[in-house]
Each structure stands twice: as C-alpha cells, then as structure tokens.
Design a protein around this motif. Structure first.
Motif, PDB file in Angstrom:
ATOM      1  N   LEU A  69       0.870  -1.169   0.000  1.00 39.34           N
ATOM      2  CA  LEU A  69       0.000   0.000   0.000  1.00 39.34           C
ATOM      3  C   LEU A  69       0.908   1.220   0.000  1.00 39.34           C
ATOM      4  CD1 LEU A  69      -2.864   1.114   0.073  1.00 39.34           C
ATOM      5  CD2 LEU A  69      -2.804   0.942   2.558  1.00 39.34           C
ATOM      6  N   ALA A  70       1.227   1.697  -1.202  1.00 43.71           N
ATOM      7  CA  ALA A  70       2.204   2.779  -1.326  1.00 43.71           C
ATOM      8  C   ALA A  70       2.036   3.482  -2.667  1.00 43.71           C
ATOM      9  CB  ALA A  70       3.614   2.216  -1.224  1.00 43.71           C
ATOM     10  N   LEU A  71       2.571   4.680  -2.722  1.00 38.03           N
ATOM     11  CA  LEU A  71       2.610   5.423  -3.978  1.00 38.03           C
ATOM     12  C   LEU A  71       3.664   4.806  -4.892  1.00 38.03           C
ATOM     13  CD1 LEU A  71       2.482   9.049  -2.530  1.00 38.03           C
ATOM     14  CD2 LEU A  71       0.617   7.795  -3.632  1.00 38.03           C
ATOM     15  N   ASP A 114       4.178   2.913   2.615  1.00 40.46           N
ATOM     16  CA  ASP A 114       5.018   4.105   2.696  1.00 40.46           C
ATOM     17  C   ASP A 114       4.368   5.105   3.642  1.00 40.46           C
ATOM     18  OD1 ASP A 114       2.946   5.188   1.206  1.00 40.46           O
ATOM     19  OD2 ASP A 114       4.156   5.603  -0.563  1.00 40.46           O
ATOM     20  N   ASP A 115       5.027   6.242   3.831  1.00 39.45           N
ATOM     21  CA  ASP A 115       4.536   7.249   4.773  1.00 39.45           C
ATOM     22  C   ASP A 115       3.152   7.780   4.412  1.00 39.45           C
ATOM     23  OD1 ASP A 115       6.878   6.987   6.166  1.00 39.45           O
ATOM     24  OD2 ASP A 115       7.831   8.732   5.243  1.00 39.45           O
ATOM     25  N   ALA A 116       2.840   7.831   3.123  1.00 41.58           N
ATOM     26  CA  ALA A 116       1.562   8.388   2.680  1.00 41.58           C
ATOM     27  C   ALA A 116       0.370   7.550   3.129  1.00 41.58           C
ATOM     28  CB  ALA A 116       1.551   8.537   1.159  1.00 41.58           C
ATOM     29  N   PHE A 117       0.568   6.259   3.376  1.00 36.33           N
ATOM     30  CA  PHE A 117      -0.553   5.376   3.704  1.00 36.33           C
ATOM     31  C   PHE A 117      -0.382   4.656   5.039  1.00 36.33           C
ATOM     32  CE2 PHE A 117      -0.728   5.958  -0.845  1.00 36.33           C
ATOM     33  CZ  PHE A 117      -2.053   6.300  -1.013  1.00 36.33           C
ATOM     34  N   THR A 118       0.460   5.188   5.900  1.00 27.53           N
ATOM     35  CA  THR A 118       0.703   4.539   7.194  1.00 27.53           C
ATOM     36  C   THR A 118      -0.574   4.402   8.014  1.00 27.53           C
ATOM     37  OG1 THR A 118       2.960   5.377   7.214  1.00 27.53           O
ATOM     38  CG2 THR A 118       2.043   4.645   9.318  1.00 27.53           C
ATOM     39  N   GLN A 119      -1.384   5.454   8.081  1.00 25.99           N
ATOM     40  CA  GLN A 119      -2.619   5.381   8.879  1.00 25.99           C
ATOM     41  C   GLN A 119      -3.577   4.338   8.325  1.00 25.99           C
ATOM     42  OE1 GLN A 119      -4.054   9.435   8.950  1.00 25.99           O
ATOM     43  NE2 GLN A 119      -3.065   9.824  10.934  1.00 25.99           N
ATOM     44  N   HIS A 120      -3.767   4.310   7.005  1.00 25.51           N
ATOM     45  CA  HIS A 120      -4.646   3.297   6.395  1.00 25.51           C
ATOM     46  C   HIS A 120      -4.103   1.895   6.664  1.00 25.51           C
ATOM     47  CE1 HIS A 120      -6.491   6.653   4.495  1.00 25.51           C
ATOM     48  NE2 HIS A 120      -7.092   5.979   3.527  1.00 25.51           N
ATOM     49  N   ALA A 121      -2.780   1.730   6.475  1.00 22.92           N
ATOM     50  CA  ALA A 121      -2.172   0.412   6.665  1.00 22.92           C
ATOM     51  C   ALA A 121      -2.319  -0.065   8.108  1.00 22.92           C
ATOM     52  CB  ALA A 121      -0.703   0.460   6.263  1.00 22.92           C
ATOM     53  N   CYS A 122      -2.117   0.840   9.066  1.00 22.57           N
ATOM     54  CA  CYS A 122      -2.249   0.457  10.482  1.00 22.57           C
ATOM     55  C   CYS A 122      -3.688   0.078  10.822  1.00 22.57           C
ATOM     56  CB  CYS A 122      -1.763   1.583  11.374  1.00 22.57           C
ATOM     57  SG  CYS A 122       0.019   1.788  11.338  1.00 22.57           S
ATOM     58  N   ALA A 123      -4.649   0.798  10.257  1.00 23.72           N
ATOM     59  CA  ALA A 123      -6.057   0.461  10.502  1.00 23.72           C
ATOM     60  C   ALA A 123      -6.392  -0.908   9.927  1.00 23.72           C
ATOM     61  CB  ALA A 123      -6.961   1.530   9.899  1.00 23.72           C
ATOM     62  N   LEU A 124      -5.924  -1.185   8.716  1.00 22.74           N
ATOM     63  CA  LEU A 124      -6.174  -2.490   8.100  1.00 22.74           C
ATOM     64  C   LEU A 124      -5.461  -3.605   8.860  1.00 22.74           C
ATOM     65  CD1 LEU A 124      -5.762  -1.483   4.350  1.00 22.74           C
ATOM     66  CD2 LEU A 124      -7.892  -2.192   5.453  1.00 22.74           C
ATOM     67  N   THR A 145      -4.358   2.476  -4.454  1.00 22.73           N
ATOM     68  CA  THR A 145      -4.384   3.549  -3.461  1.00 22.73           C
ATOM     69  C   THR A 145      -5.640   4.406  -3.549  1.00 22.73           C
ATOM     70  OG1 THR A 145      -3.102   4.968  -4.941  1.00 22.73           O
ATOM     71  CG2 THR A 145      -1.880   3.668  -3.310  1.00 22.73           C
ATOM     72  N   ARG A 146      -6.425   4.233  -4.584  1.00 22.81           N
ATOM     73  CA  ARG A 146      -7.667   5.005  -4.723  1.00 22.81           C
ATOM     74  C   ARG A 146      -8.890   4.271  -4.170  1.00 22.81           C
ATOM     75  NH1 ARG A 146      -5.773   6.396 -10.580  1.00 22.81           N
ATOM     76  NH2 ARG A 146      -4.479   8.201 -10.134  1.00 22.81           N
ATOM     77  N   TRP A 147      -8.679   3.049  -3.688  1.00 23.48           N
ATOM     78  CA  TRP A 147      -9.795   2.314  -3.112  1.00 23.48           C
ATOM     79  C   TRP A 147     -10.278   2.978  -1.835  1.00 23.48           C
ATOM     80  CZ3 TRP A 147      -7.585  -3.340  -3.278  1.00 23.48           C
ATOM     81  CH2 TRP A 147      -7.810  -3.875  -4.541  1.00 23.48           C
ATOM     82  N   ALA A 148     -11.560   2.836  -1.577  1.00 29.95           N
ATOM     83  CA  ALA A 148     -12.125   3.257  -0.293  1.00 29.95           C
ATOM     84  C   ALA A 148     -11.703   2.235   0.768  1.00 29.95           C
ATOM     85  CB  ALA A 148     -13.644   3.325  -0.389  1.00 29.95           C
TER      86      ALA A 148
END
Length: 135
Positions: free
Chosen positions: A66-68, A114-124, A92-95
């Motif tokens: 999950l990264a740019l 990566d840093d851009a999706f850390t919050q999403h990744a941690c939640a998942l 990365t455009r998925w809800a």
C-alpha cells in the motif's frame, strides 16, 4: 535476449527493464541522474527480502503493498518475490471498505506501506492482526 553474465549499464531508463534484466537476478530500482535505474541486487533489496523472511513471510505467503509509485515500491515488489512470497498491490484510490474486503479475500501475512498510507495500513493491519512494515 540477455545472456547469463551480461552487464547492466550503470545508467539506464526504466523502459529498458525487460531487455536488461539478466536471467535469474532480480534488479533493485535506484535513482540515477533523475531517472529510475536498474542495478543488480544490492544491500537495500537483499536486506528487505531478508527482513521479510525473518519477520513473518514464508514461501507462498501474500504481502500487501500500500504505497505510492516510487523506487521503493519497485524494490518492494522484487524483495517480496525474492523472499518467496506473492505481492498483492492495493489500489491507493480504493475506499477503506474496498481495502478491507480485499484484505479479507487475500489473507496476507504483512502490509508494506510508505509514509503516505501509514494510517490506512495500520487500521487495516489491526483488523487482520498482521504487522505493518514501512518502506
């Protein structure tokens, strides 16, 4: 076709990738003069693959990315393969609901983020009780 032992030029562009890849050697992506260049497997790629194997990844396991798009993303793809696992790139455009459904479907053992999706990744990862590994 490239023969075994062929040398990869130190400065090359991403478009030359299929031609310059020596058989049996995954490349690492690097920035050279503002372009993505390919070199033989070096310390960053080898250590990421070894880290994945030492952490929780085994043969045939699935690892979400999950990264740019970046050179780190390219390294992650090859490191996952080198570790014997299967890459599961998330759009990365998925809800969040789409990511959750995909996570339940593929049952990964880890998420590379990566840093851009850390919050999403941690939640998942908290839902699936799997680690998040930063790129």
């Amino acid at each position: 076709m490239v023969h075994q032992g062929a040398q990869i030029p130190q400065i090359c562009t991403f478009q030359t990738f299929p031609i310059l890849l020596p058989l049996g050697r995954p490349p690492a992506a690097r920035r050279c003069h503002g372009e993505v260049c390919l070199h033989g497997p070096g310390p960053p790629l080898a250590s990421l693959a070894a880290g994945l194997r030492g952490c929780c990844v085994g043969d045939g396991d699935r690892v979400v990315i999950l990264a740019l798009n970046s050179d780190r993303y390219m390294e992650a793809l090859y490191a996952i393969a080198w570790a014997g696992a299967v890459s599961v790139p998330f759009n990365t455009r998925w809800a969040v609901a789409e990511m959750t459904a995909a996570l339940e479907d593929c049952t990964p053992v880890a998420i590379l983020s990566d840093d851009a999706f850390t919050q999403h990744a941690c939640a998942l990862a908290s839902q699936a009780e799997i680690p998040v590994i930063g790129l």
